[in-house]
Design a protein around this motif. Sequence first.
Motif, PDB file in Angstrom:
ATOM      1  N   LEU A 410       0.852  -1.190   0.000  1.00 34.83           N
ATOM      2  CA  LEU A 410       0.000   0.000   0.000  1.00 34.83           C
ATOM      3  C   LEU A 410       0.884   1.234   0.000  1.00 34.83           C
ATOM      4  N   TRP A 411       0.537   2.216  -0.843  1.00 30.37           N
ATOM      5  CA  TRP A 411       1.235   3.501  -0.847  1.00 30.37           C
ATOM      6  C   TRP A 411       0.569   4.439   0.142  1.00 30.37           C
ATOM      7  N   SER A 412       1.381   5.242   0.824  1.00 30.59           N
ATOM      8  CA  SER A 412       0.843   6.250   1.736  1.00 30.59           C
ATOM      9  C   SER A 412       0.451   7.497   0.954  1.00 30.59           C
ATOM     10  N   THR A 413      -0.666   8.103   1.339  1.00 30.11           N
ATOM     11  CA  THR A 413      -1.094   9.365   0.741  1.00 30.11           C
ATOM     12  C   THR A 413      -0.607  10.571   1.527  1.00 30.11           C
ATOM     13  N   ALA A 425       9.497 -15.290   7.820  1.00 32.15           N
ATOM     14  CA  ALA A 425       9.422 -15.836   9.150  1.00 32.15           C
ATOM     15  C   ALA A 425       8.966 -14.807  10.192  1.00 32.15           C
ATOM     16  N   GLN A 426       9.018 -13.532   9.877  1.00 34.13           N
ATOM     17  CA  GLN A 426       8.698 -12.511  10.876  1.00 34.13           C
ATOM     18  C   GLN A 426       7.216 -12.136  10.876  1.00 34.13           C
ATOM     19  N   ASN A 427       6.509 -12.359   9.782  1.00 36.74           N
ATOM     20  CA  ASN A 427       5.081 -12.002   9.656  1.00 36.74           C
ATOM     21  C   ASN A 427       4.851 -10.533  10.005  1.00 36.74           C
ATOM     22  N   GLN A 428       5.715  -9.666   9.464  1.00 34.47           N
ATOM     23  CA  GLN A 428       5.720  -8.265   9.869  1.00 34.47           C
ATOM     24  C   GLN A 428       5.229  -7.352   8.762  1.00 34.47           C
ATOM     25  N   LEU A 429       4.986  -6.097   9.145  1.00 29.66           N
ATOM     26  CA  LEU A 429       4.725  -5.022   8.201  1.00 29.66           C
ATOM     27  C   LEU A 429       5.971  -4.151   8.160  1.00 29.66           C
ATOM     28  N   VAL A 430       6.365  -3.730   6.975  1.00 27.71           N
ATOM     29  CA  VAL A 430       7.572  -2.913   6.821  1.00 27.71           C
ATOM     30  C   VAL A 430       7.189  -1.629   6.083  1.00 27.71           C
ATOM     31  N   ILE A 431       7.615  -0.491   6.645  1.00 28.08           N
ATOM     32  CA  ILE A 431       7.409   0.807   6.006  1.00 28.08           C
ATOM     33  C   ILE A 431       8.699   1.174   5.292  1.00 28.08           C
ATOM     34  N   ASP A 458      -8.774   8.232   5.367  1.00 26.47           N
ATOM     35  CA  ASP A 458      -7.939   9.403   5.665  1.00 26.47           C
ATOM     36  C   ASP A 458      -6.453   9.115   5.499  1.00 26.47           C
ATOM     37  N   GLY A 459      -6.082   7.863   5.208  1.00 27.72           N
ATOM     38  CA  GLY A 459      -4.687   7.509   4.951  1.00 27.72           C
ATOM     39  C   GLY A 459      -3.815   7.398   6.172  1.00 27.72           C
ATOM     40  N   THR A 460      -4.381   7.375   7.371  1.00 31.53           N
ATOM     41  CA  THR A 460      -3.574   7.329   8.592  1.00 31.53           C
ATOM     42  C   THR A 460      -3.422   5.921   9.156  1.00 31.53           C
ATOM     43  N   THR A 461      -4.386   5.033   8.896  1.00 31.90           N
ATOM     44  CA  THR A 461      -4.425   3.723   9.536  1.00 31.90           C
ATOM     45  C   THR A 461      -4.387   2.619   8.485  1.00 31.90           C
ATOM     46  N   VAL A 462      -3.628   1.582   8.787  1.00 31.13           N
ATOM     47  CA  VAL A 462      -3.532   0.399   7.928  1.00 31.13           C
ATOM     48  C   VAL A 462      -4.088  -0.790   8.701  1.00 31.13           C
ATOM     49  N   ARG A 472      -5.492  -6.357  12.726  1.00 36.82           N
ATOM     50  CA  ARG A 472      -4.779  -5.370  13.534  1.00 36.82           C
ATOM     51  C   ARG A 472      -4.754  -4.032  12.800  1.00 36.82           C
ATOM     52  N   LEU A 473      -5.066  -2.978  13.550  1.00 38.78           N
ATOM     53  CA  LEU A 473      -5.111  -1.635  12.990  1.00 38.78           C
ATOM     54  C   LEU A 473      -3.890  -0.859  13.470  1.00 38.78           C
ATOM     55  N   TRP A 474      -3.089  -0.383  12.529  1.00 40.59           N
ATOM     56  CA  TRP A 474      -1.833   0.299  12.828  1.00 40.59           C
ATOM     57  C   TRP A 474      -1.951   1.769  12.404  1.00 40.59           C
ATOM     58  N   ARG A 475      -1.756   2.677  13.339  1.00 39.36           N
ATOM     59  CA  ARG A 475      -1.769   4.120  13.028  1.00 39.36           C
ATOM     60  C   ARG A 475      -0.337   4.549  12.685  1.00 39.36           C
ATOM     61  N   CYS A 476       0.106   4.101  11.534  1.00 32.34           N
ATOM     62  CA  CYS A 476       1.505   4.299  11.156  1.00 32.34           C
ATOM     63  C   CYS A 476       1.725   5.495  10.244  1.00 32.34           C
ATOM     64  N   PHE A 477       0.656   6.082   9.727  1.00 34.19           N
ATOM     65  CA  PHE A 477       0.800   7.244   8.834  1.00 34.19           C
ATOM     66  C   PHE A 477       0.040   8.440   9.385  1.00 34.19           C
ATOM     67  N   GLU A 478       0.094   8.590  10.717  1.00 32.30           N
ATOM     68  CA  GLU A 478      -0.572   9.730  11.361  1.00 32.30           C
ATOM     69  C   GLU A 478       0.029  11.031  10.850  1.00 32.30           C
ATOM     70  N   MET A 479      -0.820  11.970  10.464  1.00 28.38           N
ATOM     71  CA  MET A 479      -0.359  13.206   9.853  1.00 28.38           C
ATOM     72  C   MET A 479      -0.077  14.252  10.922  1.00 28.38           C
ATOM     73  N   ASP A 480       0.924  15.101  10.641  1.00 25.94           N
ATOM     74  CA  ASP A 480       1.232  16.211  11.533  1.00 25.94           C
ATOM     75  C   ASP A 480       0.029  17.160  11.582  1.00 25.94           C
ATOM     76  N   PRO A 481      -0.349  17.664  12.784  1.00 26.50           N
ATOM     77  CA  PRO A 481      -1.549  18.524  12.879  1.00 26.50           C
ATOM     78  C   PRO A 481      -1.491  19.755  11.979  1.00 26.50           C
ATOM     79  N   ILE A 482      -0.318  20.366  11.851  1.00 25.63           N
ATOM     80  CA  ILE A 482      -0.199  21.561  11.008  1.00 25.63           C
ATOM     81  C   ILE A 482      -0.423  21.200   9.544  1.00 25.63           C
ATOM     82  N   LYS A 483       0.220  20.100   9.093  1.00 24.26           N
ATOM     83  CA  LYS A 483       0.044  19.667   7.709  1.00 24.26           C
ATOM     84  C   LYS A 483      -1.396  19.214   7.460  1.00 24.26           C
ATOM     85  N   LYS A 484      -2.009  18.647   8.490  1.00 27.18           N
ATOM     86  CA  LYS A 484      -3.390  18.192   8.345  1.00 27.18           C
ATOM     87  C   LYS A 484      -4.325  19.373   8.100  1.00 27.18           C
TER      88      LYS A 484
END
Length: 503
Positions: A410-413, A425-431, A458-462, A472-484
Amino acid sequence: MAQFLFEADLHGLLKLDTPIPNAPPARWQRKAKESGPGPSPVGVSPMKPANRSHSSSKTPSKTPGKSGSKIQSTPTKAGGDRYIPNRSTMQMEMANFLLTKENDPAEDSPTKKEQQKAWAVNLNGFDVEEAKILRLSGKPQNAPEGYQNNLKVLYSQKMTPGSSRKNSRYIPSMPDRILDAPEIRNDYYLNLIDWSSQNFLAVALDNSVYLWNHTTGEIIQLLQMEHPDVYISSVSWIKEGNYLAVGTSSAEVQLWDIQQQKRLRNMTSHCARVGTLSWNSYILSSGARTGHIHHHDVRVAEHHVATLAGHTQEVCGLKWSLDGRYLASGGNDNLVNVWPCTQGGGGDFAPVQTFTQHQGAVKAVAWCPWQMNVLATGGGTSDRHIRIWNVCSGACLSTVDAHSQVCSILWSTNYKEFISGHGFAQNQLVIWKYPTMTKVAELQGHTARILNLTMSPDGTTVASAAADETLRLWRCFEMDPIKKKEKEKANSAKSSIIHQSIR
């Protein structure tokens, strides 16, 4: 009697204005003796007692009167006071000349200045105009070749350029929420979750489809297949988020209205299970186990408008580009095909690009949201590589070894990044950072391989679905409040312009 003599000697020593008895002669007395015979003024000091230098005499180191006393001598070379710098190393004459020169109103011609500069360099070894008032004599030693000063960064006043400044943000390592997904099918080739623009998360659990409202937390069972042997193999939301397409193992493609919670139509054109779906406006594309891709026009009764035959095995990855110009498909035959947009009609359709570099099944396909001609693909267990393509030129822009099965991309917006889901073997998510392809973070928590990824509107949660029967819900692309706020202002300005043009 000896006691009185000792007290008298001690008394004499404490008197500083009298010469010390049995003491070596002073320096000026020794010089007078060496220069020649003559009357020597014994007992007369050449300077006042208050100005006597302690460095020009020798003092006893032990109590007088005791035998075997050792005399400790101090350096005979005259020097300055230890609290005042030694002025012999300072260019006082040059300082006086520079200070008095400032008051000189005479202006010299350029030729005369050059001549004076040449004289100063020949006489002093440096230019007088560039001389400092207080300057240590001698040139500083050059540092050895390859020497690095460890304090250079600490005391540097130069600001770090924006391009090299580290742009780091906080990424939570734990999921924001964990949901149960019982009886989710552990099949690499299926696409079982999707998140709508109306904030509904659709999850296919065996022969049922559930909707989870992310805003309210409400759970709705949308459908359940009548036959127990038939299971849901794919789900996909239309862009507006009010219709859900459902693919089944019985080769059916169903269309559901979530407001009415009823099936609108059932489209049958495949002869094997439908493992992947993708929308492009009113055209719904479906990929089947036979390797064929069908285009369905959901507005008309004769929905099957085109067939794409470019794979020899099951189509497991299917995604339309955001501008609707290209359709990317990945299959179990290790191929990636890029198809042009078709406006209906019969005939054979050929892909504009075919990529054969992957050595495993390609399920993960994703289009870059800010570069419409850039495509990311990921291979299965036999390949384990993520590749970035330019679909216009057909060039592979970059490749990275993920060291595990790539299940989804998935691409981040909000950032110039993308996220990938992996298996053993890790069953992980990688950014990953784009275009440097460096790892930003790894998110671990699943105990079995990840099957699918989907992103919130909104592009913040995967959201990640895994074979351990959890979401599992990951908030890995939380936007900066000013940029938001800036983004919201830009979107509101665009909508106001659209309304004005409509009026």
